[in-house]
Write an enzyme that holds these catalytic residues in place. Structure first.
Site: not given
Ligand code: PLP
Length: 377
Positions: A199, A201, A237, A329
């Site tokens: 990911s 970000h 897209t 989360c």
């Molecule tokens: N997996 C892990 C270990 C993460 O730390 C996170 C985000 O905190 C994710 C998956 C989810 O990634 P995204 O925010 O890009 O959906």
């Protein structure tokens, strides 16, 4: 003073990434699927981005599929392994990110799929002997184990797990969301990883974009049907500007990786020593003090409940310090994290996750320690 110590939740976008994206936003507005020059021009940026990422990971560029981030990549890997690779058993751990756990749970409810959880000890170590025992009894399984835990920072020896999977004819998916941009990879040296999720970000790139590495040894079908983008695997897209920004952020992370990691380890070591010096009963979760088995960017600490304010995350925020009590989360809520619960962390503790980036400064640790002192009995 403002201190951002929540880099495991998300990171600040690099100025150079913004500089790279802006002209493309202005001029590169073509649809990458269009055959004319506008389309071809932006398409070439996407393919260059794919090459940048694959070169560093030492894989083929056609093994990189762009997605909307870690959650989608995890979902795609696990769901397609069940649907297209006929996996009947998923082996995972209870300390995975919810993007993995929720996907597995939903498959367990709806399909004829067995879910097995590997043993984890109180330090967050994945028991590889237990994994081997489970693998030896379950043919054609999918193992989904994260490369580094987002709450406690423990690093898993993924190449060892990949070899175990190979020995028992299992597929291996690893959520590398917290390790891309921090650890080096060589996916050809060990070609037994089948899926790897990332990911943007988390490594100073744009939000809402990521990628899934899918080993060319396996073939899956699309989960998102549409115009055949991403070699027919993900219709829609492409998020063109963000893909280009992610590749730039990726390149910048790896260009100076050793310097960045040396800087992070200094911050983490200093924070550990200052915490020990000032708070005699501080507890370090996971393998934080084993530097080669823990991410330099994550430090999870607990205090006995009555020794620190119940609302420590909010109180620190008022003083300008951003950190987290668990995963992204659950941040903002005081809810106990499923990871800490699994590690048997006692209920009467308050936990703070500090997570660092190359933009943090050592003086910021002093400020945070002074803030903590204000709420410590
Ligand atoms: N997996 C892990 C270990 C993460 O730390 C996170 C985000 O905190 C994710 C998956 C989810 O990634 P995204 O925010 O890009 O959906």
């Amino acid at each position: 003073m403002k201190v951002y110590f929540d880099n495991a939740a998300t990171t600040k976008i690099e100025d150079e990434v913004i500089k790279t994206i802006l002209p493309i936003m202005k001029n590169g507005f073509g649809n990458p699927s269009s055959p004319h020059s506008y389309g071809r021009s932006i398409k070439s940026h996407i393919e260059i981005s794919r090459k940048i990422i694959s070169k560093e990971l030492n894989c083929e560029s056609n093994e990189i599929y762009f997605t909307s981030g870690g959650t989608e990549s995890d979902n795609m890997a696990i769901n397609s392994a069940v649907r297209d690779l006929k996996v009947k058993t998923i082996i995972s751990s209870k300390i995975e990110h919810l993007a993995v756990l929720e996907t597995i749970n939903s498959l367990g409810l709806l399909n004829d799929v067995k879910i097995k959880f590997v043993k984890v000890d109180e330090k967050g170590n994945i028991d590889l002997n237990d994994l081997e025992k489970i693998l030896s009894k379950n043919f054609n399984a999918l193992v989904s184990l994260m490369h580094a835990n987002n709450e406690i920072g423990n690093i898993l020896r993924i190449y060892e797990v990949a070899d175990l999977c190979e020995k028992y004819n299992a597929y291996f998916h690893t959520d590398a969301v917290q390790t891309i941009g921090h650890l080096r990879f060589d996916l050809k040296y060990n070609n037994n990883i089948h899926f790897l999720a990332s990911s943007s970000h988390k490594f100073h790139g744009p939000k809402g974009v990521g990628f899934l590495y899918i080993n060319n040894k396996i073939k899956i079908k699309s989960l998102i049907k549409g115009g055949g983008q991403e070699r027919n695997l993900r219709g829609g897209t492409e998020n063109t500007y963000s893909i280009v920004g992610m590749a730039k952020a990726f390149e910048l992370s790896y260009k100076n990786l050793e310097n960045h990691e040396n800087h992070l380890i200094k911050i983490k070591r200093y924070m550990i020593s200052e915490l020990k010096k000032n708070f005699s009963n501080v507890i370090f979760n996971g393998l934080s003090e084993c530097f080669d088995l823990s991410l330099n960017s994550i430090l999870s600490v607990s205090f006995p409940k009555n020794s620190i304010s119940d609302f420590i995350i909010i109180n620190l925020d008022i003083l300008g310090v951003a950190c987290s009590g668990g995963s992204a989360c659950s941040s903002g809520s005081i809810k106990k994290s499923h990871v800490l619960k699994e590690l048997n962390e006692k209920k009467d503790r308050s936990t703070i996750r500090f997570s660092f980036s190359r933009f943090n400064k050592i003086e910021e640790v002093d400020y945070v320690i002074n803030c903590l002192k204000k709420f410590y009995n």
